[in-house]
Design a protein around this motif. Structure first.
Motif, mmCIF file in Angstrom:
data_model
loop_
_atom_site.group_PDB
_atom_site.id
_atom_site.type_symbol
_atom_site.label_atom_id
_atom_site.label_comp_id
_atom_site.label_asym_id
_atom_site.label_seq_id
_atom_site.Cartn_x
_atom_site.Cartn_y
_atom_site.Cartn_z
ATOM 1 N N VAL A 1 22.157 88.503 145.237
ATOM 2 C CA VAL A 1 23.540 88.366 144.767
ATOM 3 C C VAL A 1 23.822 89.426 143.703
ATOM 4 O O VAL A 1 23.078 89.553 142.723
ATOM 5 N N THR A 2 24.894 90.184 143.915
ATOM 6 C CA THR A 2 25.286 91.247 142.988
ATOM 7 C C THR A 2 26.629 90.919 142.342
ATOM 8 O O THR A 2 27.353 90.023 142.803
ATOM 9 N N GLU A 3 26.962 91.657 141.298
ATOM 10 C CA GLU A 3 28.207 91.406 140.566
ATOM 11 C C GLU A 3 29.447 91.609 141.427
ATOM 12 O O GLU A 3 30.473 90.964 141.179
ATOM 13 N N ASP A 4 29.379 92.476 142.424
ATOM 14 C CA ASP A 4 30.555 92.685 143.269
ATOM 15 C C ASP A 4 30.762 91.548 144.275
ATOM 16 O O ASP A 4 31.697 91.584 145.069
ATOM 17 N N MET A 5 29.935 90.504 144.194
ATOM 18 C CA MET A 5 30.108 89.307 145.022
ATOM 19 C C MET A 5 30.729 88.160 144.226
ATOM 20 O O MET A 5 30.810 87.036 144.728
ATOM 21 N N LEU A 6 31.180 88.431 143.017
ATOM 22 C CA LEU A 6 31.775 87.387 142.186
ATOM 23 C C LEU A 6 33.195 87.088 142.622
ATOM 24 O O LEU A 6 33.929 87.965 143.085
ATOM 25 N N LEU B 1 25.457 85.116 154.554
ATOM 26 C CA LEU B 1 24.004 85.172 154.731
ATOM 27 C C LEU B 1 23.561 84.164 155.789
ATOM 28 O O LEU B 1 22.825 84.495 156.719
ATOM 29 N N ALA B 2 24.007 82.922 155.653
ATOM 30 C CA ALA B 2 23.621 81.873 156.606
ATOM 31 C C ALA B 2 24.147 82.184 158.007
ATOM 32 O O ALA B 2 23.437 81.994 159.003
ATOM 33 N N PRO C 1 29.355 83.674 141.850
ATOM 34 C CA PRO C 1 29.203 84.224 143.203
ATOM 35 C C PRO C 1 30.087 83.484 144.222
ATOM 36 O O PRO C 1 30.160 82.258 144.227
ATOM 37 N N HIS C 2 30.763 84.246 145.034
ATOM 38 C CA HIS C 2 31.681 83.719 146.044
ATOM 39 C C HIS C 2 30.911 82.956 147.113
ATOM 40 O O HIS C 2 29.881 83.432 147.602
ATOM 41 N N GLY C 3 31.416 81.785 147.483
ATOM 42 C CA GLY C 3 30.790 81.001 148.543
ATOM 43 C C GLY C 3 30.734 81.754 149.860
ATOM 44 O O GLY C 3 29.847 81.517 150.681
ATOM 45 N N GLY C 4 31.663 82.677 150.054
ATOM 46 C CA GLY C 4 31.667 83.475 151.273
ATOM 47 C C GLY C 4 30.441 84.358 151.408
ATOM 48 O O GLY C 4 30.004 84.655 152.518
ATOM 49 N N ALA C 5 29.870 84.787 150.292
ATOM 50 C CA ALA C 5 28.654 85.599 150.338
ATOM 51 C C ALA C 5 27.488 84.746 150.837
ATOM 52 O O ALA C 5 26.691 85.183 151.684
ATOM 53 N N ASP D 1 20.073 86.457 141.767
ATOM 54 C CA ASP D 1 19.285 85.550 142.606
ATOM 55 C C ASP D 1 19.111 86.167 143.993
ATOM 56 O O ASP D 1 20.046 86.757 144.542
ATOM 57 N N THR D 2 17.924 86.009 144.556
ATOM 58 C CA THR D 2 17.686 86.419 145.938
ATOM 59 C C THR D 2 17.667 85.167 146.790
ATOM 60 O O THR D 2 16.803 84.305 146.626
ATOM 61 N N LEU D 3 18.662 85.072 147.657
ATOM 62 C CA LEU D 3 18.811 83.912 148.534
ATOM 63 C C LEU D 3 18.116 84.178 149.854
ATOM 64 O O LEU D 3 18.105 85.305 150.357
ATOM 65 N N ARG D 4 17.576 83.119 150.419
ATOM 66 C CA ARG D 4 16.853 83.203 151.695
ATOM 67 C C ARG D 4 17.454 82.186 152.659
ATOM 68 O O ARG D 4 17.587 81.015 152.312
#
Length: 144
Positions: free
Chosen positions: A51-56, A70-71, A62-66, A103-106
């Motif tokens: 997750v990066t700052e441009d996903m806020l 991923l999912a 962090p935007h739920g869309g990000a 955070d690194t999401l998996r």
């Protein structure tokens, strides 16, 4: 033998065709977001996103869309891993916990049911092993 199966991943009998793997690995939307393919098997896929700052969003979180993207990418990879074109019929997402920048999401997609032209997948999204979301989806498979 029935064409209805309960599945849960690679039993060693099937491999992902090379051209399918290449197509999944070269997804331009995933590349734009920074989603990376970690593992791909028949009916399974694991992808990660940091997750990066441009996903806020406008709340500064962090935007739920990000997280959804991923999912959804893991869902697409797993459902197309057999070499048969599969498109989403329905999806839903349950958000369970907030995530932070850095955070690194998996997302680990697993085929849970296949019957003829449809299949079902469940994709838990985790942050350092803790589940933060659950995605569920069904696909239509273009089988002969």
């Amino acid at each position: 033998m029935s064409d209805e199966t309960e599945t849960g991943g690679d039993d060693g009998a099937e491999e992902v065709p090379a051209e399918v793997r290449e197509r999944i690995e070269s997804d331009p939307f995933c590349e734009k977001l920074g989603i990376e393919l970690v593992d791909l098997g028949p009916g399974t896929a694991t992808l990660e996103l940091t997750v990066t700052e441009d996903m806020l969003n406008f709340h500064g979180t962090p935007h739920g869309g990000a997280v959804y993207s991923l999912a959804d990418a893991a869902f697409a990879a797993a459902s197309n891993s057999h070499g048969t074109t599969a498109v989403a019929l329905e999806t839903n997402m349950s958000y369970l916990d907030a995530v932070d920048v850095g955070d690194t999401l998996r997302a680990e997609a697993r085929e849970t049911h296949m019957a003829g032209r449809t299949a079902e997948y469940q994709i838990p999204v985790t942050d350092d092993g803790d589940r933060v979301a659950t995605f569920r989806g069904r696909v239509y498979r273009f089988v002969d």
